[in-house]
Design an enzyme around this catalytic site. Structure first.
Site, PDB file in Angstrom:
ATOM      1  N   ASP A  27       0.834  -1.209   0.000  1.00  0.00           N
ATOM      2  CA  ASP A  27       0.000   0.000   0.000  1.00  0.00           C
ATOM      3  C   ASP A  27       0.870   1.261   0.000  1.00  0.00           C
ATOM      4  O   ASP A  27       1.988   1.249   0.511  1.00  0.00           O
ATOM      5  CB  ASP A  27      -0.905  -0.027   1.249  1.00  0.00           C
ATOM      6  CG  ASP A  27      -2.093   0.911   1.103  1.00  0.00           C
ATOM      7  OD1 ASP A  27      -2.341   1.403  -0.011  1.00  0.00           O
ATOM      8  OD2 ASP A  27      -2.775   1.151   2.121  1.00  0.00           O
ATOM      9  N   HIS A  44       2.526   3.465  -9.007  1.00  0.00           N
ATOM     10  CA  HIS A  44       2.323   2.041  -9.309  1.00  0.00           C
ATOM     11  C   HIS A  44       3.527   1.470 -10.051  1.00  0.00           C
ATOM     12  O   HIS A  44       3.964   0.355  -9.803  1.00  0.00           O
ATOM     13  CB  HIS A  44       1.045   1.849 -10.126  1.00  0.00           C
ATOM     14  CG  HIS A  44      -0.209   2.224  -9.378  1.00  0.00           C
ATOM     15  ND1 HIS A  44      -0.456   1.786  -8.104  1.00  0.00           N
ATOM     16  CD2 HIS A  44      -1.275   3.003  -9.724  1.00  0.00           C
ATOM     17  CE1 HIS A  44      -1.633   2.276  -7.694  1.00  0.00           C
ATOM     18  NE2 HIS A  44      -2.136   3.029  -8.661  1.00  0.00           N
ATOM     19  N   LEU A 138      10.691 -20.736  -4.584  1.00  0.00           N
ATOM     20  CA  LEU A 138       9.704 -19.861  -3.927  1.00  0.00           C
ATOM     21  C   LEU A 138       8.317 -20.026  -4.557  1.00  0.00           C
ATOM     22  O   LEU A 138       8.172 -20.081  -5.780  1.00  0.00           O
ATOM     23  CB  LEU A 138      10.159 -18.399  -4.092  1.00  0.00           C
ATOM     24  CG  LEU A 138       9.191 -17.330  -3.563  1.00  0.00           C
ATOM     25  CD1 LEU A 138       9.159 -17.332  -2.041  1.00  0.00           C
ATOM     26  CD2 LEU A 138       9.592 -15.943  -4.083  1.00  0.00           C
TER      27      LEU A 138
HETATM   28  C1  IPE Z   1      -5.420  -2.764  -0.350  1.00  0.00           C
HETATM   29  O1  IPE Z   1      -5.047  -1.435  -0.490  1.00  0.00           O
HETATM   30  C2  IPE Z   1      -5.360  -3.461  -1.670  1.00  0.00           C
HETATM   31  C3  IPE Z   1      -4.039  -3.651  -2.252  1.00  0.00           C
HETATM   32  C4  IPE Z   1      -2.910  -3.354  -1.689  1.00  0.00           C
HETATM   33  C5  IPE Z   1      -4.015  -4.268  -3.546  1.00  0.00           C
HETATM   34  P1  IPE Z   1      -6.133  -0.279  -0.650  1.00  0.00           P
HETATM   35  O2  IPE Z   1      -5.385   0.987  -0.726  1.00  0.00           O
HETATM   36  O3  IPE Z   1      -7.039  -0.590  -1.784  1.00  0.00           O
HETATM   37  O4  IPE Z   1      -6.963  -0.425   0.699  1.00  0.00           O
HETATM   38  P2  IPE Z   1      -7.854   0.635   1.482  1.00  0.00           P
HETATM   39  O5  IPE Z   1      -8.857   1.181   0.507  1.00  0.00           O
HETATM   40  O6  IPE Z   1      -6.945   1.695   1.986  1.00  0.00           O
HETATM   41  O7  IPE Z   1      -8.460  -0.163   2.577  1.00  0.00           O
HETATM   42  C1  IPE Z   2      -1.413   0.271  -3.394  1.00  0.00           C
HETATM   43  O1  IPE Z   2      -1.217   1.625  -3.402  1.00  0.00           O
HETATM   44  C2  IPE Z   2      -1.652  -0.297  -4.777  1.00  0.00           C
HETATM   45  C3  IPE Z   2      -3.028  -0.772  -5.009  1.00  0.00           C
HETATM   46  C4  IPE Z   2      -4.002  -0.751  -4.155  1.00  0.00           C
HETATM   47  C5  IPE Z   2      -3.305  -1.276  -6.341  1.00  0.00           C
HETATM   48  P1  IPE Z   2      -2.418   2.651  -3.433  1.00  0.00           P
HETATM   49  O2  IPE Z   2      -2.759   2.927  -4.855  1.00  0.00           O
HETATM   50  O3  IPE Z   2      -3.536   2.154  -2.602  1.00  0.00           O
HETATM   51  O4  IPE Z   2      -1.754   3.928  -2.782  1.00  0.00           O
HETATM   52  P2  IPE Z   2      -2.435   4.924  -1.759  1.00  0.00           P
HETATM   53  O5  IPE Z   2      -2.978   4.110  -0.631  1.00  0.00           O
HETATM   54  O6  IPE Z   2      -3.517   5.634  -2.501  1.00  0.00           O
HETATM   55  O7  IPE Z   2      -1.328   5.817  -1.347  1.00  0.00           O
HETATM   56 MG    MG Z   3      -4.042   2.387  -0.647  1.00  0.00          MG
END
Ligand code: IPE
Ligand code: IPE
Ligand code: MG
Length: 249
Positions: A27, A44, A138
């Site tokens: 995240d 990303h 792995l």
């Molecule tokens: C969880 O992250 C999903 C992934 C890392 C793929 P999100 O950013 O989507 O989760 P929330 O919305 O903060 O709970």
């Molecule tokens: C995690 O990073 C990647 C996915 C959920 C696909 P985020 O895109 O959720 O990044 P934040 O949480 O908005 O910073």
């Molecule tokens: Mg996120």
């Protein structure tokens, strides 16, 4: 700070306990990009580099299974452009890294809903799994279009169908039956769930499987994940007292 007096003497290579299975909620890509005045896509993209780093680290440190949460069932709520970009990253990652992962003896499994993914992507997923099926290094599990509640609903339906067909009696259903019908069938439960970016929630990731996982939350955003973050998380895990409902003897 740790209250464990032994903690100070832990050295990265020698004294770390290595989890058999680590689940990672990757995240903070968006915030990483925002902090640099970049678009979310750049976050990303940088996140893919961190994926390469953690796969190498998991292999080097002798982790058996690594599950990476890449796209959640709820991530469809994001703008279509962002969703499309994340999907294109998966495609490009497979195109650029599959040969090397295969040569490194990595076995890849993709968990999550396949229905709802376009046919091309489903084909890529099949190819990845078929190519690496017999590898013995792995286990890399990519949770893509994954949501734990949907997974449990699907397992429940599959079990109910067997009961309706007379193949299974309700009394025969136990924890192993449920586990067997989940996407993660055959894998050990995660010992450690690691989430980056400081958020402290599971966001519908491996809910059944994480019943006794140690949860470790680190403040770094996912694109900043590196060996020092990894070792710090392992150190925290090492200091935890896993009792599984019992008491220390
Ligand atoms: C969880 O992250 C999903 C992934 C890392 C793929 P999100 O950013 O989507 O989760 P929330 O919305 O903060 O709970
Ligand atoms: C995690 O990073 C990647 C996915 C959920 C696909 P985020 O895109 O959720 O990044 P934040 O949480 O908005 O910073
Ligand atoms: Mg996120």
């Amino acid at each position: 700070m740790s209250t464990n007096p032994a903690a100070a003497s832990i050295e990265p290579e020698r004294d770390l306990k290595i989890p058999r299975h680590i689940g990672v909620i990757m995240d903070g890509n968006g915030r990483w990009a925002q902090q640099r005045g970049l678009g979310r896509s750049e976050g990303h993209r940088a996140g893919v580099e961190a994926v390469r780093r953690i796969v190498g680290l998991a292999r080097d440190y002798g982790v058996e299974c690594l599950t990476l949460f890449s796209f959640s069932a709820e991530n469809w709520r994001r703008p279509p452009d962002e969703v499309r970009f994340i999907f294109s990253l998966l495609r490009r990652f497979v195109a650029s890294d599959l040969d090397k992962l295969d040569q490194s003896n990595v076995r890849i499994r993709i968990i999550g809903e396949r229905d709802g993914l376009e046919r091309g992507l489903r084909g890529i997923i099949d190819e990845v799994e078929t190519r690496t099926r017999d590898n013995t290094g792995l286990d890399l599990i990519i949770a893509f279009n994954y949501g734990a509640k949907v997974e449990i609903v699907n397992a429940t339906r599959a079990i109910a169908r067997k009961v309706a067909a007379g193949e299974l009696a309700p009394e025969e259903i136990d924890e192993a039956t449920v586990a067997h019908h989940l996407d993660t069938s055959g894998l050990p439960d995660p010992d450690l769930i690691l989430r980056t970016s400081g958020e402290m929630r599971l966001s519908n990731f491996l809910l059944w499987q994480s019943a006794y996982a140690e949860l470790v939350f680190v403040p770094e955003n996912w694109p900043d994940f590196d060996e020092s973050v990894f070792v710090r998380a392992l150190r925290t895990y090492t200091e935890r007292d896993r009792r599984f409902g019992g008491i220390r003897t």
